[in-house]
Design an enzyme around this catalytic site. Structure first.
Site, PDB file in Angstrom:
ATOM      1  N   PRO A 140      24.482  11.873 -18.614  1.00 12.93           N
ATOM      2  CA  PRO A 140      24.380  11.524 -20.042  1.00 12.93           C
ATOM      3  C   PRO A 140      23.179  12.236 -20.658  1.00 12.93           C
ATOM      4  CG  PRO A 140      24.583   9.551 -18.662  1.00 12.93           C
ATOM      5  CD  PRO A 140      24.332  10.694 -17.736  1.00 12.93           C
ATOM      6  N   THR A 199      21.293  12.830 -24.373  1.00 14.95           N
ATOM      7  CA  THR A 199      21.244  12.511 -25.792  1.00 14.95           C
ATOM      8  C   THR A 199      20.991  13.765 -26.608  1.00 14.95           C
ATOM      9  OG1 THR A 199      20.335  10.374 -25.171  1.00 14.95           O
ATOM     10  CG2 THR A 199      20.218  10.948 -27.480  1.00 14.95           C
ATOM     11  N   CYS A 210      15.660   5.445 -18.550  1.00 17.81           N
ATOM     12  CA  CYS A 210      15.107   6.218 -19.665  1.00 17.81           C
ATOM     13  C   CYS A 210      13.607   5.956 -19.800  1.00 17.81           C
ATOM     14  CB  CYS A 210      15.814   5.857 -20.964  1.00 17.81           C
ATOM     15  SG  CYS A 210      15.207   6.786 -22.395  1.00 17.81           S
ATOM     16  N   GLY A 236      18.747  15.066 -10.065  1.00 18.78           N
ATOM     17  CA  GLY A 236      17.426  15.670 -10.180  1.00 18.78           C
ATOM     18  C   GLY A 236      17.327  17.082  -9.644  1.00 18.78           C
ATOM     19  N   ASP A 237      17.165  18.045 -10.556  1.00 19.65           N
ATOM     20  CA  ASP A 237      16.816  19.440 -10.227  1.00 19.65           C
ATOM     21  C   ASP A 237      17.929  20.288  -9.614  1.00 19.65           C
ATOM     22  OD1 ASP A 237      14.303  19.083 -11.216  1.00 19.65           O
ATOM     23  OD2 ASP A 237      13.340  18.774  -9.275  1.00 19.65           O
TER      24      ASP A 237
END
Length: 664
Positions: A297, A299, A384, A508-509
């Protein structure tokens, strides 16, 4: 245009590409000498990208305030004061006349002459801005895709679907043919005006939410009563008034006490009924994320056109932009635009929400389950790191309050019908205190979540260091051990007869196929990997995963990707003046990540990691150099290839200050 795939071989010291040697090139993306720019300006190399959580502070609200301290102007972080206002038309055509006059000549607008919009189409056209003429789009892209244009006379490509002689708009093909085109290319999860009004006017009953919130309240109240300090009979008698002549208690007080007594009796009944049950357990659809290619997701940049592009380029699962629970409950237009999805995203589309309380989670999930049926999961954002959400108790703040997170998840599970509930978390809020390994144990025993996604960073860390995949593996192992232990328990045998495996996704990454396959092949406890920045910088990353090779996309192939994004943008936001402005803005937001791709053909070593930065470089042709520019003015220049000449008043300020800076 079909992508030309070029497999890049390992090499030695003969000048060909070499695989990445971390010890040799830590933090540096090495470029072949002939592609390093001959310039004294070293600003690009020195500039560090700030990948602060990709979230829309413009929509959520500025994080400053009256009490915020004054700081010197930073070169990193978000441009929170940027101006996103759009230029309005001088004359605005009444929406009732967008497709032309009625055949019988009667007025289509109920307001008649009192309407504040223009009813004279010729007058509107005389003030309308010139047609857009492009090499990339010879005719209106929406008309070309659907056989008609919903923007009608407002379309900036109107000449391609306008009959000048008869002064009317035209459609292509029969109604059946257009319906067939629409069935293959349309948006779902559109909430109706009546449904939205029921939320705005508070007419929606939220029946299931009220039920589960009563159950949760009764359990919490019982716990408070048990843990409250007990008062002895002697102390209680001392508190009573001894003066018999003292005034009688007011009737209102007696009535209130009676109401509280009845409420407490009702709570006691609910507690006794549900205390030994998994009240939140509901029959759910299966959720299979095993080896699925998942886009995180995102934004602002994770909008519908981008997700549609990623589906075309091989993604299996996409998520909406993060929606805030309270605005959803209130029927806010901007928030209900987020769960919309393209038909190509179904199945495999999830909606992510953020909340701080169980009542917010329950009511938002119930409304989503009722009004947006084409979703495969509802995801609770518990990772978040944005300060504003954290201070409100949302996002990663739930990591500090796991009991509240569990109440939110159980409430969502109770009200979401057959839609599975999932959660996205971080390692913790502080680097020195990871909590994910203990948290997943509670999620196994105390919830029925279908999937857990772990971002291998803490809130404190943000994007300053690489993701900790060793810890992700530790948490995955802890999850499987907890699952096995739970299923052997009496409660587990009763409540999880189907023994569904909780899906575990790492994040992540990851931005290349080598990391993807290495992680999944070496750890059976991890079901899949969610990709975020890697899919923004290199949208064809999942093509590489399938091909299991690095794909050196040429500038023309990358331009074709941008063309698809522009096409999908205009189908979504429209081809009128406002729609084109929106398309251009989000195109530039996309370019703020897309420009960071370093073509493999100019790299001395590969793959390039997300935390590695190159010196100033030039591409193999002018177009490749332009697409790699860090100057937002060049992104606007690229947008003119798809959306026409930019207005003089148009100014684009990247959300992240370090994403772009003017060249010297």
């Amino acid at each position: 245009m079909s992508a030309e795939k070029r497999e890049l071989e390992d090499s030695g010291s003969n000048g060909e590409l070499k695989r990445q040697d971390v010890s040799f090139s830590k933090g540096i993306a090495h470029i072949k000498a002939e592609f390093i720019a001959k310039s004294n300006d070293n600003s690009q190399f020195q500039q560090a990208y700030n990948d602060e959580e990709i979230a829309d502070a413009d929509r959520i609200g500025a994080e400053g305030g009256k009490n915020s301290r004054k700081h010197k102007k930073k070169q990193r972080g978000q441009n929170k004061s940027r101006d996103n206002r759009q230029v309005k038309e001088e004359k605005v055509l009444c929406p009732k006349y967008i497709q032309g006059y009625s055949e019988d000549g009667e007025s289509l607008c109920q307001f008649g002459d009192k309407c504040r919009f223009v009813h004279d189409i010729k007058e509107y056209l005389s003030h309308k801005k010139p047609e857009i003429e492009l090499d990339q789009f010879k005719i209106c892209p929406v008309f070309d895709a659907l056989g008609f244009c919903p923007m009608g006379f407002k379309c900036r490509f109107m000449s391609s679907h306008f009959d000048k002689e008869n002064f009317k708009l035209v459609k292509r093909g029969t109604d059946e043919e257009r319906q067939k085109l629409w069935s293959l290319d349309h948006e779902v999860n559109r909430i109706t005006s009546e449904e939205k009004l029921s939320l705005i006017k508070r007419r929606f009953p939220f029946t299931k939410s009220n039920e589960v919130l009563d159950i949760i309240d009764s359990i919490q109240q019982e716990f408070r009563d048990i843990t409250a300090p007990k008062v002895s009979k002697e102390e209680a008698s001392e508190d009573k008034p001894k003066d018999s002549n003292e005034a009688e208690v007011a009737p209102q007080v007696l009535q209130r006490e009676e109401e509280l007594k009845k409420k407490r009796e009702h709570q006691r009944e609910l507690y006794l009924k549900y205390k030994d049950t998994r009240y939140f357990a509901q029959e759910k659809k299966d959720l299979d994320l095993r080896r699925k290619k998942i886009v995180s997701p995102l934004t602002t940049v994770g909008n519908l056109p981008y997700r549609r592009l990623m589906r075309k380029l091989g993604a299996d699962v996409t998520y909406s932009e993060m929606a805030l629970a309270v605005p959803l409950i209130q029927g806010t237009n901007s928030e209900w635009a987020l769960p919309k999805a393209h038909s190509t995203e179904i199945p495999g589309f999830g909606v992510q929400i953020a909340c701080s309380k169980a009542w917010q989670a329950a009511k938002a999930a119930e409304a989503l389950a009722k009004f947006t049926p084409d979703i495969n999961e509802i995801n609770l954002n518990s990772g978040c790191p944005i300060d504003l959400l954290y201070r409100q108790g949302s996002g990663s703040a739930l990591l500090d309050n796991p009991a509240r997170m569990i109440r939110c998840l159980n409430a969502m599970n109770y009200v979401s019908d057959s839609i599975p509930i999932t959660v996205k978390i971080r390692t913790g809020t502080r680097d020195s205190h990871p909590v994910a390994d203990t948290l997943v144990k509670r999620l196994v025993y105390e919830t029925d979540v279908a999937a857990i996604t772990l971002h291998g960073r803490s809130r404190q860390q943000r994007y300053t260091r690489v993701a900790d995949w060793d810890y992700v593996s530790t948490v995955a192992k802890s999850l499987r051990e907890s699952e096995a232990s739970f299923l052997e328990s009496a409660e587990g045998k009763e409540s999880r007869e189907s023994k569904r495996r909780i899906q575990f996704v790492g994040n992540g990454d990851v931005n290349n196929f080598e990391d993807w396959h290495r992680i999944l092949n070496n750890d059976e406890n991890i079901d899949s990997i969610m990709v975020a920045r890697g899919a923004l910088i290199k949208p064809w990353v999942f093509e590489e995963v399938d091909a299991q090779q690095h794909l050196d996309k040429s500038s023309t192939e990358r331009l074709e990707i941008l063309r698809d994004y522009a096409q999908f943008s205009m189908e979504h936001w429209g081809t009128d003046e406002y729609g084109i402005a929106q398309c251009r803005r989000f195109f530039c937001e996309f370019m703020s990540f897309f420009h960071r791709y370093i073509p493999i053909g100019i790299c001395e070593r590969y793959p390039v990691q997300l935390n590695e930065r190159p010196p100033n470089w030039v591409g193999r042709d002018d177009l490749e150099t332009l697409m790699g520019s860090t100057d937002a003015r060049d992104w606007i220049k690229l947008s003119e290839m798809f959306f026409g000449k930019v207005e003089e008043s148009f100014v684009f300020t990247p959300k992240h200050k370090s994403s772009s800076f003017p060249s010297a």
